[in-house]
Design a protein around this motif. Sequence first.
Motif, PDB file in Angstrom:
ATOM      1  N   ALA A   1     -55.950   1.046  27.887  1.00  0.00           N
ATOM      2  CA  ALA A   1     -56.570   1.796  27.260  1.00  0.00           C
ATOM      3  C   ALA A   1     -57.069   1.503  25.950  1.00  0.00           C
ATOM      4  O   ALA A   1     -58.237   1.624  25.472  1.00  0.00           O
ATOM      5  N   GLU A   2     -56.205   1.056  25.063  1.00  0.00           N
ATOM      6  CA  GLU A   2     -56.553   0.573  23.847  1.00  0.00           C
ATOM      7  C   GLU A   2     -57.308  -0.886  23.601  1.00  0.00           C
ATOM      8  O   GLU A   2     -58.327  -0.847  22.843  1.00  0.00           O
ATOM      9  N   ARG A   3     -57.360  -1.441  24.841  1.00  0.00           N
ATOM     10  CA  ARG A   3     -58.263  -2.634  25.104  1.00  0.00           C
ATOM     11  C   ARG A   3     -59.620  -2.269  25.524  1.00  0.00           C
ATOM     12  O   ARG A   3     -60.337  -2.775  26.094  1.00  0.00           O
ATOM     13  N   ASN A   4     -59.667  -0.894  25.825  1.00  0.00           N
ATOM     14  CA  ASN A   4     -60.904  -0.202  26.336  1.00  0.00           C
ATOM     15  C   ASN A   4     -61.196  -0.971  27.749  1.00  0.00           C
ATOM     16  O   ASN A   4     -62.384  -1.192  28.109  1.00  0.00           O
TER      17      ASN A   4
ATOM     18  N   ASN B   1     -46.451   2.131  28.817  1.00  0.00           N
ATOM     19  CA  ASN B   1     -46.810   1.161  27.684  1.00  0.00           C
ATOM     20  C   ASN B   1     -47.947   0.434  28.133  1.00  0.00           C
ATOM     21  O   ASN B   1     -49.109   0.023  27.450  1.00  0.00           O
TER      22      ASN B   1
ATOM     23  N   VAL C   1     -51.112   2.342  28.156  1.00  0.00           N
ATOM     24  CA  VAL C   1     -51.602   2.476  26.827  1.00  0.00           C
ATOM     25  C   VAL C   1     -52.459   1.195  26.240  1.00  0.00           C
ATOM     26  O   VAL C   1     -53.333   1.212  25.542  1.00  0.00           O
ATOM     27  N   ASP C   2     -51.725   0.080  26.678  1.00  0.00           N
ATOM     28  CA  ASP C   2     -52.213  -1.120  26.254  1.00  0.00           C
ATOM     29  C   ASP C   2     -53.464  -1.414  26.812  1.00  0.00           C
ATOM     30  O   ASP C   2     -54.619  -1.738  26.191  1.00  0.00           O
TER      31      ASP C   2
END
Length: 290
Positions: free
Chosen positions: A89-92, A83, A86-87
């Motif tokens: 990655a979602e925040r680039n 997680n 993923v966090d």
Amino acid sequence: MSAPPVAGTSTPILDRDGRPHRAFNPFDNGSRRPSSTGPLNRRGTRALVGLALPVLVLVLWQWVTSAGIVAPYQLPSPASVWNAAVDLAERNLLAPYVAISTQRVLIGFAIGSAIGLLLGAVVGLSRLGDALLAPTLGAIRAVPSLAWVPLLILWMKIGEDSKITLIAIGAFFPVYTTVASALRHVDPHLVEAGRAYGLRGVRLFSGVQLPAVLPSVVSGLRLALAQSWLFLVAAELIASSMGLGFLLMESGNNGRVDRIILAIILLALLGKLTDSLIGLAEKYLLKRWA
């Protein structure tokens, strides 16, 4: 040992045991040593065996965290680490961190390895080079990696140059040491045979001496690559605003153990990936030269 052959003749070159020397013998077409056909020599089987231990560690990790044996703030579960990835990655943030660290390692590794190969050849082939350079380089090799950081920051400021220079220093010494040591122990009869065929200087080095020490050179490159990743973390821990080393430092300051473990796993995977690329290059070079 028979006398070296005369250039232009078809006299085979023999090794110490009196057998045709494969490393430098264009006339030997004899059968090669039969290769092993055991199950561990199959690529798929070796890959499965290699995955067994990581899978076992992952299962044990999941069991320890789910059973409550270790507190979550000390060892988060694999799901928590996923997680965290993923966090980021979602925040680039994850991809740029991985990319910048990999770029730094590859550039520093290339520079340090090239210089190490050059000076290792000078020290290994020249007595004057050995007497002049070996004592000083041996003393510099003993300097810890973190000792270079404040000096490089003062000289090059907090930028890419200081980080890449530190990584190049880490990559230099394994290549230099292995190349210099291997060239000192090249079979002199092999060198004599090369000279008998008219090879001198650079042609003798590239055609006879370098292929003879190729396995040692590749081992040095692998050590240099591992050292490059170590020096990368040292550089990014102290003077960086991006990268996996920076992620380690920031996560430690914020108590994010999940991100710390994520950074460690990414460093391990990237290190293994780049080492595998050198392994592929080794197979090609050994097939081409050795």
